[in-house]
Design a protein around this motif. Structure first.
Motif, PDB file in Angstrom:
ATOM      1  N   VAL A   1       0.553   3.706   1.846  1.00 33.52           N
ATOM      2  CA  VAL A   1       0.793   4.070   3.239  1.00 33.52           C
ATOM      3  C   VAL A   1       2.133   3.500   3.716  1.00 33.52           C
ATOM      4  O   VAL A   1       2.905   4.172   4.399  1.00 33.52           O
ATOM      5  CB  VAL A   1      -0.377   3.553   4.105  1.00 33.52           C
TER       6      VAL A   1
ATOM      7  N   ASP B   1       1.347  12.643  -2.668  1.00 30.30           N
ATOM      8  CA  ASP B   1       0.485  11.501  -2.388  1.00 30.30           C
ATOM      9  C   ASP B   1      -0.703  11.576  -3.343  1.00 30.30           C
ATOM     10  O   ASP B   1      -1.636  12.348  -3.140  1.00 30.30           O
ATOM     11  CB  ASP B   1       0.043  11.552  -0.918  1.00 30.30           C
TER      12      ASP B   1
ATOM     13  N   ASN C   1      -7.409  14.103   0.684  1.00 24.40           N
ATOM     14  CA  ASN C   1      -8.325  13.324   1.508  1.00 24.40           C
ATOM     15  C   ASN C   1      -8.333  13.976   2.892  1.00 24.40           C
ATOM     16  O   ASN C   1      -7.264  14.080   3.482  1.00 24.40           O
ATOM     17  CB  ASN C   1      -7.811  11.879   1.592  1.00 24.40           C
TER      18      ASN C   1
ATOM     19  N   GLY D   1       0.854  -1.192   0.000  1.00 20.22           N
ATOM     20  CA  GLY D   1       0.000   0.000   0.000  1.00 20.22           C
ATOM     21  C   GLY D   1       0.886   1.236   0.000  1.00 20.22           C
ATOM     22  O   GLY D   1       2.056   1.190   0.399  1.00 20.22           O
TER      23      GLY D   1
ATOM     24  N   THR E   1      -1.395   4.087  -5.797  1.00 22.44           N
ATOM     25  CA  THR E   1      -1.862   2.852  -5.162  1.00 22.44           C
ATOM     26  C   THR E   1      -2.802   2.068  -6.059  1.00 22.44           C
ATOM     27  O   THR E   1      -3.458   2.636  -6.944  1.00 22.44           O
ATOM     28  CB  THR E   1      -2.575   3.191  -3.833  1.00 22.44           C
TER      29      THR E   1
ATOM     30  N   TYR F   1      -5.523   9.143  -5.437  1.00 22.47           N
ATOM     31  CA  TYR F   1      -6.749   9.259  -6.244  1.00 22.47           C
ATOM     32  C   TYR F   1      -6.468   9.800  -7.649  1.00 22.47           C
ATOM     33  O   TYR F   1      -7.376  10.321  -8.312  1.00 22.47           O
ATOM     34  CB  TYR F   1      -7.760  10.155  -5.511  1.00 22.47           C
TER      35      TYR F   1
END
Ligand code: PLP
Length: 346
Positions: free
Chosen positions: A81, A180, A153, A79, A210, A183
């Motif tokens: 993250v 990041d 987000n 992921g 991702t 999306y």
């Protein structure tokens, strides 16, 4: 235990309960895996007695050609993250600073604290966008990394290409900028920044993407980073060995082969997003522009009231008490339910 663990904020995952009809609390993809993915997973699962390819070469090769970069500029992780944690492990000594916008992705303060870094949160603008000039002004000699979440987000707006270019031109070359872009596939604003374009000739920029959102592999845990070979190499060094399972590698490869179908499905979600946003605004709700697969209801003190209304109706959402409610764009029936629930006053 290390001091950092005391008072570590908890990651609150989007929840669902027995009364949930639609889960719109974790920005997941409502579609099942893309064509060919389940078959690739089944085939790979048959040899799960073997360790995965530790360097994930086949997946990194496909990502390199997908992104138009070389294989040594790609790292994969469990992921994005996990890749963010690797970025911070690779760059931060205890006491160093990490600058990010706030409110943004809740993993940021947790991961910064875990590596012993100090968080420097910079308030978003009133319309939910990053305040890049203030973020730039917050960079100190102790800053090692700046996190830019685009689309953000939970509020939704993407960072513009022009403002991000100006920002990147001004950030010191020894500070890593993390874009990041979880999306990215949902972005349709031509003025929005594209990290893969903007990172060219900037060795201090890393783009995180991702398979969890647009590709619908959230449960398998696989994401990737694109960066100059020095940074990408550091990310490969800081990951847990064999972290990305063979099944996840196979699923990601099969998903990339179905990029056309992914784009079609994302197109449907993006048009649902427009419909929902227009409906919410018609009902008089304050909701910023969104480029992700979610909408943000800027409700302040009314957040919990509306969150509870949704939960009671079987629509699981993500409530930020005192701030707002984030709702994932999901199947049309779920989106209809959100519009229905937003039609009566609080
Ligand atoms: C969902 C999300 C991620 C990706 O999480 P994975 O670890 O890849 O599942 C990263 N950043 C943001 C902002 C997200 O919303």
């Amino acid at each position: 235990m290390r001091e950092a663990l005391a008072g570590l904020p908890e990651y609150r995952a989007g929840t669902s309960g027995p009364a949930t009809r639609f889960k719109a609390s974790s920005n997941e993809n409502p579609h099942p895996p893309l064509p060919g993915v389940l078959a690739a997973v089944a085939e790979s699962a048959a040899s799960m007695n073997r360790y995965p390819d530790i360097a994930a070469v086949a997946l990194r090769e496909r990502l390199a050609s997908h992104c138009g970069v070389s294989v040594d500029e790609v790292a994969v992780g469990t992921g994005s993250v996990a890749l963010l944690q690797q970025v911070l492990l690779a760059t931060c000594e205890p006491g160093d600073e990490v600058v990010y916008a706030w409110r943004s992705f809740e993993a940021y303060p947790i991961l910064a604290r875990l590596v012993g870094a100090r968080s420097v949160p910079v308030p978003l603008l009133a319309d939910g966008r990053h305040d890049l000039p203030s973020m730039l002004a917050s960079i100190s000699p102790a800053t090692r990394a700046v996190l830019v979440c685009s689309p953000n987000n939970p509020t939704g707006p993407a960072v513009g290409a022009a403002e991000l270019t100006e920002f990147l031109d001004a950030v010191p070359a020894d500070v890593l900028v993390v874009l990041d872009e979880a999306y990215a596939e949902f972005v349709d604003d031509p003025a929005a920044a594209d990290g893969l374009t903007l990172r060219h000739a900037r060795p201090n920029v890393v783009v995180l993407r991702t398979f969890s959102k647009a590709y619908g592999l959230a449960g398998l845990r696989v994401g990737y980073a694109v960066a100059g070979s020095q940074v990408a190499g550091a990310l490969r060094s800081t990951g847990v060995p064999f972290g990305v399972s063979s099944v996840a590698q196979a699923a990601a490869i099969a998903s990339l082969a179905a990029t056309e179908e992914m784009t079609e499905r994302v197109g449907v979600l993006v048009s649902e997003r427009s419909r929902v946003l227009a409906g919410l605004r018609e009902n008089g709700w304050n909701t910023p522009d969104t480029q992700g697969n979610f909408v943000w209801l800027d409700l302040g003190e009314h957040a919990e009231t509306f969150g509870a209304r949704c939960e009671n109706a079987g629509l699981a959402v993500r409530t930020f008490p005192g701030e707002g409610v984030r709702v994932t764009i999901a199947e049309p029936d779920a989106n209809d339910l959100l519009l229905h629930l937003s039609a009566s006053p609080l």
